[in-house]
Design a protein around this motif. Structure first.
Motif, PDB file in Angstrom:
ATOM      1  N   ARG A  41       0.795  -1.236   0.000  1.00  0.00           N
ATOM      2  CA  ARG A  41       0.000   0.000   0.000  1.00  0.00           C
ATOM      3  C   ARG A  41       0.826   1.285   0.000  1.00  0.00           C
ATOM      4  N   ARG A  42       2.035   1.221  -0.565  1.00  0.00           N
ATOM      5  CA  ARG A  42       2.817   2.452  -0.635  1.00  0.00           C
ATOM      6  C   ARG A  42       2.347   3.370  -1.767  1.00  0.00           C
ATOM      7  N   TYR A  43       1.624   2.820  -2.708  1.00  0.00           N
ATOM      8  CA  TYR A  43       1.187   3.651  -3.826  1.00  0.00           C
ATOM      9  C   TYR A  43       0.305   4.799  -3.322  1.00  0.00           C
ATOM     10  N   ARG A  44       0.558   5.982  -3.861  1.00  0.00           N
ATOM     11  CA  ARG A  44      -0.142   7.163  -3.381  1.00  0.00           C
ATOM     12  C   ARG A  44      -1.656   7.056  -3.558  1.00  0.00           C
ATOM     13  N   ILE A  45      -2.084   6.284  -4.553  1.00  0.00           N
ATOM     14  CA  ILE A  45      -3.515   6.208  -4.822  1.00  0.00           C
ATOM     15  C   ILE A  45      -4.264   5.517  -3.678  1.00  0.00           C
ATOM     16  N   TYR A  46      -3.564   4.889  -2.760  1.00  0.00           N
ATOM     17  CA  TYR A  46      -4.232   4.223  -1.640  1.00  0.00           C
ATOM     18  C   TYR A  46      -5.157   5.174  -0.890  1.00  0.00           C
ATOM     19  N   ALA A  47      -4.728   6.412  -0.742  1.00  0.00           N
ATOM     20  CA  ALA A  47      -5.503   7.386   0.035  1.00  0.00           C
ATOM     21  C   ALA A  47      -6.848   7.678  -0.606  1.00  0.00           C
ATOM     22  N   THR A  48      -6.949   7.535  -1.929  1.00  0.00           N
ATOM     23  CA  THR A  48      -8.190   7.889  -2.618  1.00  0.00           C
ATOM     24  C   THR A  48      -8.885   6.690  -3.254  1.00  0.00           C
ATOM     25  N   SER A  49      -8.274   5.511  -3.175  1.00  0.00           N
ATOM     26  CA  SER A  49      -8.864   4.325  -3.799  1.00  0.00           C
ATOM     27  C   SER A  49     -10.205   3.993  -3.152  1.00  0.00           C
ATOM     28  N   THR A  50     -11.194   3.657  -3.972  1.00  0.00           N
ATOM     29  CA  THR A  50     -12.514   3.292  -3.457  1.00  0.00           C
ATOM     30  C   THR A  50     -12.655   1.775  -3.307  1.00  0.00           C
ATOM     31  N   VAL A  51     -11.595   1.043  -3.600  1.00  0.00           N
ATOM     32  CA  VAL A  51     -11.647  -0.424  -3.548  1.00  0.00           C
ATOM     33  C   VAL A  51     -11.717  -0.904  -2.103  1.00  0.00           C
ATOM     34  N   LYS A  52     -12.626  -1.846  -1.856  1.00  0.00           N
ATOM     35  CA  LYS A  52     -12.689  -2.528  -0.559  1.00  0.00           C
ATOM     36  C   LYS A  52     -12.149  -3.940  -0.788  1.00  0.00           C
ATOM     37  N   PHE A  53     -10.906  -4.143  -0.453  1.00  0.00           N
ATOM     38  CA  PHE A  53     -10.250  -5.424  -0.726  1.00  0.00           C
ATOM     39  C   PHE A  53     -10.586  -6.411   0.393  1.00  0.00           C
ATOM     40  N   ASN A  54     -11.194  -7.555   0.024  1.00  0.00           N
ATOM     41  CA  ASN A  54     -11.643  -8.491   1.061  1.00  0.00           C
ATOM     42  C   ASN A  54     -10.594  -9.548   1.413  1.00  0.00           C
ATOM     43  N   GLY A  55      -9.434  -9.504   0.734  1.00  0.00           N
ATOM     44  CA  GLY A  55      -8.416 -10.524   0.983  1.00  0.00           C
ATOM     45  C   GLY A  55      -7.905 -10.526   2.418  1.00  0.00           C
ATOM     46  N   HIS A  56      -7.870  -9.338   3.047  1.00  0.00           N
ATOM     47  CA  HIS A  56      -7.344  -9.279   4.410  1.00  0.00           C
ATOM     48  C   HIS A  56      -8.254 -10.016   5.384  1.00  0.00           C
ATOM     49  N   GLY A  57      -9.544 -10.084   5.073  1.00  0.00           N
ATOM     50  CA  GLY A  57     -10.488 -10.757   5.958  1.00  0.00           C
ATOM     51  C   GLY A  57     -10.259 -12.257   6.032  1.00  0.00           C
ATOM     52  N   LEU A  58      -9.455 -12.785   5.121  1.00  0.00           N
ATOM     53  CA  LEU A  58      -9.172 -14.215   5.112  1.00  0.00           C
ATOM     54  C   LEU A  58      -7.987 -14.553   6.015  1.00  0.00           C
ATOM     55  N   ILE A  59      -7.359 -13.528   6.575  1.00  0.00           N
ATOM     56  CA  ILE A  59      -6.160 -13.756   7.396  1.00  0.00           C
ATOM     57  C   ILE A  59      -6.393 -13.162   8.778  1.00  0.00           C
ATOM     58  N   LYS A  60      -6.336 -14.020   9.774  1.00  0.00           N
ATOM     59  CA  LYS A  60      -6.692 -13.635  11.137  1.00  0.00           C
ATOM     60  C   LYS A  60      -5.941 -12.395  11.611  1.00  0.00           C
ATOM     61  N   GLU A  61      -4.629 -12.351  11.361  1.00  0.00           N
ATOM     62  CA  GLU A  61      -3.819 -11.241  11.876  1.00  0.00           C
ATOM     63  C   GLU A  61      -4.165  -9.903  11.218  1.00  0.00           C
ATOM     64  N   SER A  68      -5.671   2.647   9.313  1.00  0.00           N
ATOM     65  CA  SER A  68      -4.295   3.122   9.500  1.00  0.00           C
ATOM     66  C   SER A  68      -3.409   2.038  10.118  1.00  0.00           C
ATOM     67  N   ARG A  69      -3.968   1.238  11.043  1.00  0.00           N
ATOM     68  CA  ARG A  69      -3.169   0.151  11.640  1.00  0.00           C
ATOM     69  C   ARG A  69      -2.878  -0.927  10.597  1.00  0.00           C
ATOM     70  N   LEU A  70      -3.877  -1.185   9.745  1.00  0.00           N
ATOM     71  CA  LEU A  70      -3.670  -2.186   8.696  1.00  0.00           C
ATOM     72  C   LEU A  70      -2.568  -1.723   7.751  1.00  0.00           C
ATOM     73  N   GLN A  71      -2.631  -0.457   7.358  1.00  0.00           N
ATOM     74  CA  GLN A  71      -1.596   0.052   6.454  1.00  0.00           C
ATOM     75  C   GLN A  71      -0.218  -0.013   7.113  1.00  0.00           C
ATOM     76  N   GLU A  72      -0.181   0.343   8.391  1.00  0.00           N
ATOM     77  CA  GLU A  72       1.077   0.280   9.137  1.00  0.00           C
ATOM     78  C   GLU A  72       1.644  -1.147   9.114  1.00  0.00           C
ATOM     79  N   HIS A  73       0.768  -2.105   9.350  1.00  0.00           N
ATOM     80  CA  HIS A  73       1.176  -3.511   9.386  1.00  0.00           C
ATOM     81  C   HIS A  73       1.693  -3.959   8.011  1.00  0.00           C
ATOM     82  N   LEU A  74       0.978  -3.564   6.957  1.00  0.00           N
ATOM     83  CA  LEU A  74       1.370  -3.986   5.611  1.00  0.00           C
ATOM     84  C   LEU A  74       2.669  -3.310   5.172  1.00  0.00           C
TER      85      LEU A  74
END
Ligand code: FE2
Length: 199
Positions: A41-61, A68-74
């Motif tokens: 998520r370093r790409y600048r477009i992250y701040a304005t992207s309207t995409v709701k990516f569901n892949g993270h929901g498949l991973i408990k952590e 902001s915490r998710l971005q920090e972790h990634l």
């Protein structure tokens, strides 16, 4: 996930968790390296992207975190991968002229496909890892006589991208829960069956 991978490896001695394996010699001139990084998520477009990516929901952590915490972790995962490859790839090239790098997420904008039409920038933060891409370019520009083949997945569409004359990325088609063979990699007359793996 990594603890589960390691436990599985201990239960099945023929399985190898590549980040723990370092440089795996395949032939006198070709070696294998692998790491399981995530789109950082370093790409600048992250701040304005309207995409709701569901892949993270498949991973408990990665569930239940604020954006902001998710971005920090990634970002941390991306940095970890970049550090690992900065240390490991030079070791591989010390003894081999060709290195095959197995990965999860495509490292470059050019190496993930959307409906076979090239990348869609709205999805880019979830399908690329600039921290790793920058390291790969830097290392290969310094090694014009070396050759790096990156094999990755994570997207629903396949393709090949030539990033530098000595750096190519092969992106295999992936579906959650449906491991499949995308290709057979031939190395100096030896044939290595790729799969079945989920990447
Ligand atoms: Fe994935």
């Amino acid at each position: 996930m990594r603890a589960a991978d390691r436990a599985l490896r201990h239960a099945h001695p023929l399985l190898t968790y590549l980040p723990d394996a370092g440089v795996v010699p395949l032939t006198a001139s070709t070696a294998l390296v692998g790491h399981d990084w995530w789109g950082d998520r370093r790409y600048r477009i992250y701040a304005t992207s309207t995409v709701k990516f569901n892949g993270h929901g498949l991973i408990k952590e990665l569930t239940g975190l604020t954006p902001s915490r998710l971005q920090e972790h990634l970002l941390r995962l991306g940095d970890e991968a970049a550090i690992y490859l900065r240390e490991t790839l030079p070791l591989a090239f010390d003894r081999h002229s060709h290195v095959i790098l197995l990965t999860h997420v495509p490292p470059f904008r050019e190496s993930w496909r959307y409906q076979d039409q090239g990348s869609n920038d709205e999805w880019l933060p979830f399908f690329g890892c600039p921290a790793v891409g920058d390291v790969l370019c830097e290392l290969m520009q310094a090694r014009p006589h070396g050759h790096l083949t990156v094999c990755c997945g994570h997207t629903h569409y396949s393709g090949t991208a030539q990033i530098l004359p000595n750096l190519e990325v092969i992106t295999g088609r992936a579906e959650n829960g449906t491991p499949q063979v995308n290709a057979v990699i031939e190395v100096e007359g030896a044939s290595i069956q790729a799969g079945p793996i989920q990447i």
